[in-house]
Scaffold this motif. Structure first.
Motif, mmCIF file in Angstrom:
data_model
loop_
_atom_site.group_PDB
_atom_site.id
_atom_site.type_symbol
_atom_site.label_atom_id
_atom_site.label_comp_id
_atom_site.label_asym_id
_atom_site.label_seq_id
_atom_site.Cartn_x
_atom_site.Cartn_y
_atom_site.Cartn_z
ATOM 1 N N GLY A 279 0.778 -1.218 0.072
ATOM 2 C CA GLY A 279 0.061 -0.043 0.041
ATOM 3 C C GLY A 279 1.028 1.392 -0.040
ATOM 4 O O GLY A 279 1.770 1.321 0.731
ATOM 5 N N ILE A 280 0.639 2.459 -0.717
ATOM 6 C CA ILE A 280 1.402 3.478 -0.687
ATOM 7 C C ILE A 280 1.184 4.379 0.539
ATOM 8 O O ILE A 280 0.148 4.116 1.104
ATOM 9 N N GLY A 281 2.203 4.925 0.957
ATOM 10 C CA GLY A 281 2.021 5.729 2.106
ATOM 11 C C GLY A 281 2.189 7.198 1.993
ATOM 12 O O GLY A 281 2.288 8.110 3.041
ATOM 13 N N ARG A 282 1.877 7.600 0.854
ATOM 14 C CA ARG A 282 1.846 9.148 0.475
ATOM 15 C C ARG A 282 0.644 9.312 -0.329
ATOM 16 O O ARG A 282 0.086 8.328 -0.830
ATOM 17 N N ILE A 348 -4.808 5.757 7.639
ATOM 18 C CA ILE A 348 -4.428 4.534 8.667
ATOM 19 C C ILE A 348 -4.395 4.800 10.144
ATOM 20 O O ILE A 348 -4.423 3.992 11.030
ATOM 21 N N SER A 349 -4.041 6.189 10.320
ATOM 22 C CA SER A 349 -3.965 6.597 11.688
ATOM 23 C C SER A 349 -5.359 6.685 12.618
ATOM 24 O O SER A 349 -5.436 6.540 13.685
ATOM 25 N N ASN A 350 -6.460 6.370 11.744
ATOM 26 C CA ASN A 350 -7.776 6.455 12.103
ATOM 27 C C ASN A 350 -8.222 4.903 12.379
ATOM 28 O O ASN A 350 -9.413 4.754 12.671
ATOM 29 N N VAL A 351 -7.199 3.903 12.048
ATOM 30 C CA VAL A 351 -7.809 2.667 12.166
ATOM 31 C C VAL A 351 -7.605 2.256 13.657
ATOM 32 O O VAL A 351 -6.457 2.414 13.999
ATOM 33 N N ASN A 352 -8.718 1.576 14.417
ATOM 34 C CA ASN A 352 -8.336 1.234 15.355
ATOM 35 C C ASN A 352 -8.294 -0.347 15.707
ATOM 36 O O ASN A 352 -8.695 -0.625 16.990
ATOM 37 N N VAL A 353 -8.077 -1.058 14.773
ATOM 38 C CA VAL A 353 -7.958 -2.574 15.034
ATOM 39 C C VAL A 353 -6.527 -2.905 14.466
ATOM 40 O O VAL A 353 -5.570 -2.185 13.893
ATOM 41 N N PRO A 354 -5.860 -4.127 14.812
ATOM 42 C CA PRO A 354 -4.573 -4.375 14.535
ATOM 43 C C PRO A 354 -4.295 -4.467 12.933
ATOM 44 O O PRO A 354 -5.114 -4.780 12.351
ATOM 45 N N ILE A 355 -3.123 -3.782 12.775
ATOM 46 C CA ILE A 355 -2.751 -3.812 11.534
ATOM 47 C C ILE A 355 -1.346 -4.312 11.131
ATOM 48 O O ILE A 355 -0.387 -4.303 12.065
ATOM 49 N N ILE A 356 -1.291 -5.383 10.033
ATOM 50 C CA ILE A 356 0.210 -5.470 9.536
ATOM 51 C C ILE A 356 0.291 -5.101 8.194
ATOM 52 O O ILE A 356 -0.748 -5.106 7.320
ATOM 53 N N ILE A 357 1.379 -4.541 7.970
ATOM 54 C CA ILE A 357 1.954 -3.867 6.742
ATOM 55 C C ILE A 357 2.825 -5.003 6.007
ATOM 56 O O ILE A 357 4.257 -4.901 6.832
ATOM 57 N N LYS A 369 9.818 2.909 1.834
ATOM 58 C CA LYS A 369 9.536 4.279 2.433
ATOM 59 C C LYS A 369 7.942 4.480 2.616
ATOM 60 O O LYS A 369 7.360 4.992 3.658
ATOM 61 N N ASP A 370 7.180 3.923 1.712
ATOM 62 C CA ASP A 370 5.662 4.081 1.815
ATOM 63 C C ASP A 370 5.530 3.268 2.915
ATOM 64 O O ASP A 370 4.530 3.463 3.813
ATOM 65 N N ALA A 371 5.908 1.881 3.097
ATOM 66 C CA ALA A 371 5.411 1.182 4.244
ATOM 67 C C ALA A 371 5.908 1.737 5.549
ATOM 68 O O ALA A 371 5.208 1.595 6.632
ATOM 69 N N GLU A 372 7.062 2.357 5.444
ATOM 70 C CA GLU A 372 7.499 3.180 6.758
ATOM 71 C C GLU A 372 6.709 4.247 7.201
ATOM 72 O O GLU A 372 6.120 4.429 8.401
ATOM 73 N N ASN A 373 6.110 5.067 6.242
ATOM 74 C CA ASN A 373 5.213 6.047 6.629
ATOM 75 C C ASN A 373 3.976 5.517 7.216
ATOM 76 O O ASN A 373 3.129 6.072 8.248
ATOM 77 N N TYR A 375 3.504 2.719 8.919
ATOM 78 C CA TYR A 375 3.861 2.143 10.201
ATOM 79 C C TYR A 375 4.082 2.895 11.228
ATOM 80 O O TYR A 375 3.576 3.130 12.300
ATOM 81 N N ALA A 376 4.536 4.345 10.945
ATOM 82 C CA ALA A 376 4.877 5.367 11.713
ATOM 83 C C ALA A 376 3.587 6.168 12.180
ATOM 84 O O ALA A 376 3.406 6.656 12.958
ATOM 85 N N ALA A 377 2.547 5.691 11.463
ATOM 86 C CA ALA A 377 1.365 6.664 11.458
ATOM 87 C C ALA A 377 0.289 5.869 12.600
ATOM 88 O O ALA A 377 -0.869 6.757 12.782
ATOM 89 N N ASN A 378 0.461 4.664 12.840
ATOM 90 C CA ASN A 378 -0.557 4.003 13.796
ATOM 91 C C ASN A 378 0.367 3.099 14.648
ATOM 92 O O ASN A 378 1.163 2.335 14.332
ATOM 93 N N ASN A 379 0.076 3.441 16.031
ATOM 94 C CA ASN A 379 0.596 2.393 17.255
ATOM 95 C C ASN A 379 -0.061 1.128 17.075
ATOM 96 O O ASN A 379 0.725 0.313 17.619
ATOM 97 N N HIS A 380 -0.990 0.722 16.220
ATOM 98 C CA HIS A 380 -1.436 -0.628 16.491
ATOM 99 C C HIS A 380 -0.923 -1.450 15.252
ATOM 100 O O HIS A 380 -1.213 -2.557 15.083
#
Length: 428
Positions: A279-282, A348-357, A369-373, A375-380
């Motif tokens: 998935g794109i991160g930009r 993705i920052s507004n998703v409240n369930v577990p996420i795997i990228i 870099k897309d994946a890093e972006n 990942y950085a946007a959501n603590n889940h």
């Protein structure tokens, strides 16, 4: 899409829309035929491409001794009977009356391949067809109520289900439920995910997006298609699945652009998790400009940047150069306006369930870099990289040419460890 290609596609689509009143099966039609002498090797099913510039179109011919039919998967046309068929040694000549439009196909059998021409409305295109055997259907066919009709979907059920269901969404463009882009060959990436998950006891639903393949009829005009309509279709599938007692847990899996669609859908539905693959991160306009900068001259690059800025502001672009029509044609602008308003990191920052990228390091379309972006946007979220995985989820080790060749190779298995990583995440 070029003007010439668009006109052909529309003729086929119009015929498909009127198929209930005009179509008859091959068995019901007395096809005109003439056999001087026929090579038996011509009989059977043949699949290939009408080589329309910028937009090849897949066709399937079923050749019988006294009759035959044509199928056009991208246009929802299935087993439309020939008006006439003639054989002469290794040559075959076919006429088809499709919605009042006369089509002529002429081909010659050469070394197990039929080569010839496809002619419609005074335009002729090269065709190359190869014999093939249809893969047996292993999935349960579903009809899911959605806006404007019913969505045809494929439910891949394991022999012994665990109660877990994954809804799979394909990427951008005319990409079908199997992960194959219409007119650009097959890799079967999403089909493989579904079948491999079934072996692990996990069910899945995958589907051709509206306007594509089985669901062509759900979009009458390209300008009616929006990103949000895709998200609504996911909600309809989730609601449908919740009524099925076989499932007690629903997961969303999206590939490429489908990852963003599923990210938005995960905010609006009660689901167990989100699986984002490549998935794109930009914002999409940034990614498009990056891709276009490698192929466009300066003047068209400037025009593209201005067009994207205008579309992102919610305004249509009135004048577009001929060279950019395939990207910015008027009928696709409503979709682009609806798509460009979404920022993947914000969503993705507004998703409240577990996420795997999940991201491949050999992906030439979406970067680490897309994946890093994301990942950085959501603590889940958790992130996992595959050293050899490319954009169609296959292992590659060579250069760009080998990478691209994998897009057209359905025999290559999924990247090593992908299914195991998805399964572990679902079951944890």
């Amino acid at each position: 899409m070029r003007k010439i290609a668009y006109s052909l596609a529309m003729v086929l689509l119009l015929a498909a829309c009127n198929s209930e009143s005009t179509d008859k099966s091959t068995a019901e039609v007395q096809t005109k035929q003439e056999v001087v002498h026929m090579e038996e090797a011509l009989l059977g099913k043949w699949r290939g491409m009408i080589e329309i510039p910028q937009s090849p179109l897949e066709i399937i011919l079923n050749l019988k001794e006294l009759s035959g039919s044509i199928s056009v998967p991208a246009q929802g046309i299935s087993d439309f009977a020939f008006e006439s068929i003639k054989y002469n040694e290794s040559d075959v000549a076919i006429t088809i009356n499709l919605g009042g439009s006369l089509i002529k196909i002429a081909g010659k059998l050469k070394n197990e391949t039929i080569e010839g021409t496809f002619t419609q409305n005074g335009q002729s295109y090269t065709i190359t067809l190869k014999a093939y055997t249809e893969t047996p259907v292993t999935y349960e066919k579903l009809l899911i109520p959605v806006a404007g009709g019913e969505l045809k979907a494929a439910l891949e059920m394991p022999d012994k289900g665990t109660g877990e269901l994954v809804i799979i969404h394909a990427g951008s463009g005319p990409t079908n439920k199997d992960g194959n882009t219409i007119g650009a060959g097959s890799n079967n990436s999403l089909k493989m995910i579904a079948e491999n998950l079934a072996e692990k006891g996990i069910a899945s639903i995958r589907f051709d997006k509206r306007g594509i393949g089985d669901n062509t009829a759900l979009i009458k005009k390209e300008e009616n298609l929006t990103f949000d309509l895709y998200v609504e279709d996911v909600k309809a599938i989730v609601d449908y699945a919740k009524k099925d007692d076989r499932f007690n847990e629903i997961h969303l899996l999206g590939h490429s652009e489908g990852a963003l669609i599923m990210t938005v859908a995960a905010q609006q539905n009660d689901v167990a998790s989100l699986i984002s693959i490549a998935g794109i991160g930009r914002p999409a306009d940034e990614v498009l400009m990056e891709q276009l900068s490698a192929s466009l001259p300066p003047n068209l690059l400037v025009e593209s940047e201005k067009a994207l800025q205008q579309l992102k502001a919610g305004k249509k672009v009135e004048t577009v150069s001929g060279q950019l029509q395939s990207l910015f044609r008027p009928s696709v602008q409503p979709y682009m306006i609806s798509w460009l308003k979404y920022d993947p990191q914000h969503e993705i920052s507004n998703v409240n369930v577990p996420i795997i990228i999940l991201q491949g390091k050999k992906d030439i379309q979406v970067t680490e870099k897309d994946a890093e972006n994301l990942y950085a946007a959501n603590n889940h979220a958790t992130v996992h990289y595959f050293d050899k995985m490319n954009h169609v989820l296959k292992d590659v080790e060579g250069d760009r040419d080998q990478n691209l060749a994998s897009y057209y190779n359905p025999d290559l298995p999924l990247t090593n460890g992908l299914i195991e990583e998805i399964t572990k995440f679902i079951k944890q």
